[in-house]
Design a protein around this motif. Structure first.
Motif, short mmCIF file in Angstrom:
data_model
loop_
_atom_site.label_atom_id
_atom_site.label_comp_id
_atom_site.label_asym_id
_atom_site.label_seq_id
_atom_site.Cartn_x
_atom_site.Cartn_y
_atom_site.Cartn_z
N ARG A 99 14.24 49.71 39.68
CA ARG A 99 13.77 49.71 41.07
C ARG A 99 14.36 50.92 41.78
O ARG A 99 15.37 51.48 41.35
CB ARG A 99 14.12 48.42 41.80
CG ARG A 99 15.58 48.22 42.09
CD ARG A 99 15.81 46.91 42.88
NE ARG A 99 17.22 46.67 43.10
CZ ARG A 99 17.93 47.18 44.11
NH1 ARG A 99 17.34 47.97 45.00
NH2 ARG A 99 19.20 46.91 44.24
N GLU A 102 15.96 51.90 47.66
CA GLU A 102 15.47 51.45 48.97
C GLU A 102 14.44 50.32 48.89
O GLU A 102 14.05 49.78 49.91
CB GLU A 102 14.90 52.64 49.77
CG GLU A 102 13.64 53.25 49.19
CD GLU A 102 13.86 54.29 48.09
OE1 GLU A 102 12.86 54.84 47.60
OE2 GLU A 102 15.01 54.56 47.71
N ASP A 103 14.00 49.97 47.69
CA ASP A 103 12.99 48.92 47.52
C ASP A 103 13.61 47.68 46.88
O ASP A 103 14.47 47.78 46.01
CB ASP A 103 11.85 49.40 46.61
CG ASP A 103 11.04 50.52 47.24
OD1 ASP A 103 11.08 50.67 48.48
OD2 ASP A 103 10.39 51.26 46.49
N SER A 105 11.58 45.43 45.33
CA SER A 105 10.72 45.06 44.20
C SER A 105 11.02 45.93 42.98
O SER A 105 11.40 47.09 43.10
CB SER A 105 9.25 45.17 44.59
OG SER A 105 8.94 46.48 44.99
#
Length: 160
Positions: A99, A102-103, A105
Protein backbone atom coordinates in the motif's frame (compact mmCIF):
# COMPACT_ATOMS: atom_id res chain seq x y z
CA UNK A 1 13.33 -23.58 -38.71
CA UNK A 2 12.18 -21.69 -35.64
CA UNK A 3 9.56 -23.23 -33.43
CA UNK A 4 7.24 -21.67 -30.91
CA UNK A 5 7.01 -22.46 -27.22
CA UNK A 6 3.83 -21.57 -25.36
CA UNK A 7 3.68 -21.31 -21.60
CA UNK A 8 0.31 -21.46 -19.90
CA UNK A 9 -0.10 -20.33 -16.32
CA UNK A 10 -3.25 -20.85 -14.35
CA UNK A 11 -3.99 -18.22 -11.70
CA UNK A 12 -6.91 -18.47 -9.30
CA UNK A 13 -8.63 -15.09 -8.92
CA UNK A 14 -10.29 -15.13 -5.52
CA UNK A 15 -12.73 -12.90 -3.72
CA UNK A 16 -11.90 -12.32 -0.03
CA UNK A 17 -14.54 -14.83 1.13
CA UNK A 18 -12.90 -17.54 -1.00
CA UNK A 19 -9.60 -17.49 0.88
CA UNK A 20 -8.86 -20.40 3.19
CA UNK A 21 -8.41 -19.59 6.88
CA UNK A 22 -4.65 -20.07 6.47
CA UNK A 23 -4.56 -17.75 3.44
CA UNK A 24 -6.58 -15.09 5.29
CA UNK A 25 -4.25 -15.25 8.31
CA UNK A 26 -1.19 -15.04 6.05
CA UNK A 27 -2.59 -12.06 4.16
CA UNK A 28 -3.52 -10.35 7.43
CA UNK A 29 0.05 -10.84 8.65
CA UNK A 30 1.41 -9.52 5.33
CA UNK A 31 -0.79 -6.43 5.73
CA UNK A 32 0.51 -5.94 9.29
CA UNK A 33 4.06 -6.35 8.01
CA UNK A 34 3.46 -3.66 5.38
CA UNK A 35 2.57 -1.25 8.17
CA UNK A 36 5.96 -2.02 9.75
CA UNK A 37 7.89 -1.27 6.56
CA UNK A 38 10.76 1.20 6.69
CA UNK A 39 10.10 3.10 3.46
CA UNK A 40 10.86 6.80 4.04
CA UNK A 41 11.94 7.34 0.43
CA UNK A 42 9.35 5.55 -1.70
CA UNK A 43 6.48 5.60 0.83
CA UNK A 44 5.52 2.28 -0.77
CA UNK A 45 4.90 -0.21 2.05
CA UNK A 46 5.24 -3.88 1.19
CA UNK A 47 4.56 -6.81 3.48
CA UNK A 48 5.14 -10.53 3.07
CA UNK A 49 4.17 -13.49 5.21
CA UNK A 50 5.29 -17.11 5.13
CA UNK A 51 3.40 -20.08 6.51
CA UNK A 52 5.61 -23.02 7.44
CA UNK A 53 4.61 -26.67 7.48
CA UNK A 54 4.23 -26.62 11.27
CA UNK A 55 1.94 -23.56 11.11
CA UNK A 56 4.61 -21.08 12.22
CA UNK A 57 4.32 -17.77 10.40
CA UNK A 58 7.10 -15.34 9.49
CA UNK A 59 6.67 -11.81 8.23
CA UNK A 60 8.90 -9.42 6.39
CA UNK A 61 8.62 -5.82 5.21
CA UNK A 62 10.60 -3.75 2.79
CA UNK A 63 13.57 -2.00 4.37
CA UNK A 64 14.88 1.02 2.47
CA UNK A 65 18.18 2.82 2.81
CA UNK A 66 19.46 6.20 1.66
CA UNK A 67 21.99 4.22 -0.40
CA UNK A 68 19.20 2.71 -2.51
CA UNK A 69 20.83 -0.58 -3.47
CA UNK A 70 21.31 -1.35 0.23
CA UNK A 71 17.60 -1.83 0.90
CA UNK A 72 15.74 -5.12 0.78
CA UNK A 73 12.29 -6.17 -0.40
CA UNK A 74 9.67 -7.66 1.93
CA UNK A 75 9.74 -11.08 0.28
CA UNK A 76 13.48 -11.51 0.73
CA UNK A 77 13.37 -10.10 4.27
CA UNK A 78 10.80 -12.76 5.22
CA UNK A 79 12.60 -15.58 3.38
CA UNK A 80 16.03 -14.80 4.80
CA UNK A 81 14.68 -14.46 8.37
CA UNK A 82 12.83 -17.77 7.98
CA UNK A 83 15.92 -19.53 6.65
CA UNK A 84 18.11 -18.19 9.45
CA UNK A 85 15.74 -19.53 12.10
CA UNK A 86 14.22 -22.61 10.45
CA UNK A 87 16.65 -23.82 7.77
CA UNK A 88 15.09 -27.29 7.48
CA UNK A 89 11.39 -26.35 7.54
CA UNK A 90 9.24 -26.17 4.43
CA UNK A 91 7.21 -23.20 3.29
CA UNK A 92 3.55 -23.94 2.59
CA UNK A 93 2.45 -20.45 1.50
CA UNK A 94 3.87 -17.02 0.71
CA UNK A 95 1.54 -13.99 0.81
CA UNK A 96 2.43 -10.48 -0.41
CA UNK A 97 0.63 -7.14 -0.35
CA UNK A 98 1.46 -3.44 -0.54
CA UNK A 99 0.00 0.00 0.00
CA UNK A 100 1.00 3.60 -0.36
CA UNK A 101 1.71 5.25 3.00
CA UNK A 102 -1.07 7.80 2.51
CA UNK A 103 -3.68 5.19 1.52
CA UNK A 104 -5.46 2.69 3.76
CA UNK A 105 -6.31 0.31 0.92
CA UNK A 106 -3.93 -2.37 -0.29
CA UNK A 107 -2.67 -2.62 -3.86
CA UNK A 108 -1.64 -5.41 -6.18
CA UNK A 109 1.99 -6.22 -5.44
CA UNK A 110 4.00 -8.33 -7.84
CA UNK A 111 7.41 -9.52 -6.61
CA UNK A 112 10.40 -8.02 -8.40
CA UNK A 113 12.75 -10.20 -10.43
CA UNK A 114 15.30 -10.55 -7.62
CA UNK A 115 12.58 -11.69 -5.21
CA UNK A 116 11.22 -14.16 -7.76
CA UNK A 117 14.70 -15.65 -8.14
CA UNK A 118 15.12 -16.01 -4.36
CA UNK A 119 11.62 -17.48 -4.04
CA UNK A 120 12.51 -19.97 -6.79
CA UNK A 121 15.67 -20.97 -4.91
CA UNK A 122 13.68 -21.84 -1.79
CA UNK A 123 11.08 -23.75 -3.81
CA UNK A 124 13.86 -25.70 -5.49
CA UNK A 125 15.65 -26.29 -2.17
CA UNK A 126 12.58 -27.77 -0.48
CA UNK A 127 11.62 -29.90 -3.48
CA UNK A 128 7.97 -28.89 -3.21
CA UNK A 129 5.95 -26.09 -4.71
CA UNK A 130 5.35 -22.92 -2.73
CA UNK A 131 1.91 -21.47 -3.45
CA UNK A 132 1.97 -17.67 -3.70
CA UNK A 133 -0.94 -15.44 -2.73
CA UNK A 134 -0.79 -11.88 -4.03
CA UNK A 135 -3.04 -8.93 -3.47
CA UNK A 136 -4.98 -8.42 -6.67
CA UNK A 137 -7.02 -5.52 -7.98
CA UNK A 138 -10.41 -4.49 -6.61
CA UNK A 139 -9.94 -6.32 -3.30
CA UNK A 140 -9.44 -9.69 -4.98
CA UNK A 141 -6.44 -11.98 -4.66
CA UNK A 142 -4.28 -13.96 -7.08
CA UNK A 143 -3.27 -17.48 -6.08
CA UNK A 144 -0.36 -18.98 -7.99
CA UNK A 145 0.12 -22.71 -7.51
CA UNK A 146 3.91 -22.40 -7.58
CA UNK A 147 6.73 -19.87 -7.68
CA UNK A 148 7.53 -21.40 -11.08
CA UNK A 149 4.34 -19.75 -12.37
CA UNK A 150 5.92 -16.37 -11.57
CA UNK A 151 9.33 -17.33 -12.99
CA UNK A 152 8.95 -20.10 -15.57
CA UNK A 153 12.58 -20.01 -16.75
CA UNK A 154 14.69 -20.24 -13.63
CA UNK A 155 18.38 -20.11 -12.97
CA UNK A 156 19.22 -22.77 -10.38
CA UNK A 157 22.02 -25.09 -9.31
CA UNK A 158 21.51 -27.24 -12.41
CA UNK A 159 22.30 -24.12 -14.46
CA UNK A 160 25.83 -23.92 -12.99
Amino acid sequence: MASELNINISIDVLEPNELTDQERKAMDLAQQAASDAYAPYSNFLVGAALVLEDGTMFKGSNQENAAYPSGLCAERTALFAFSAHHPNEKIKLLAVTARRREDASFLPAMPCGACRQVMAEYEHKQGEVIPVLLQGPDGNFYRFKSVADLLPFQFNRESL
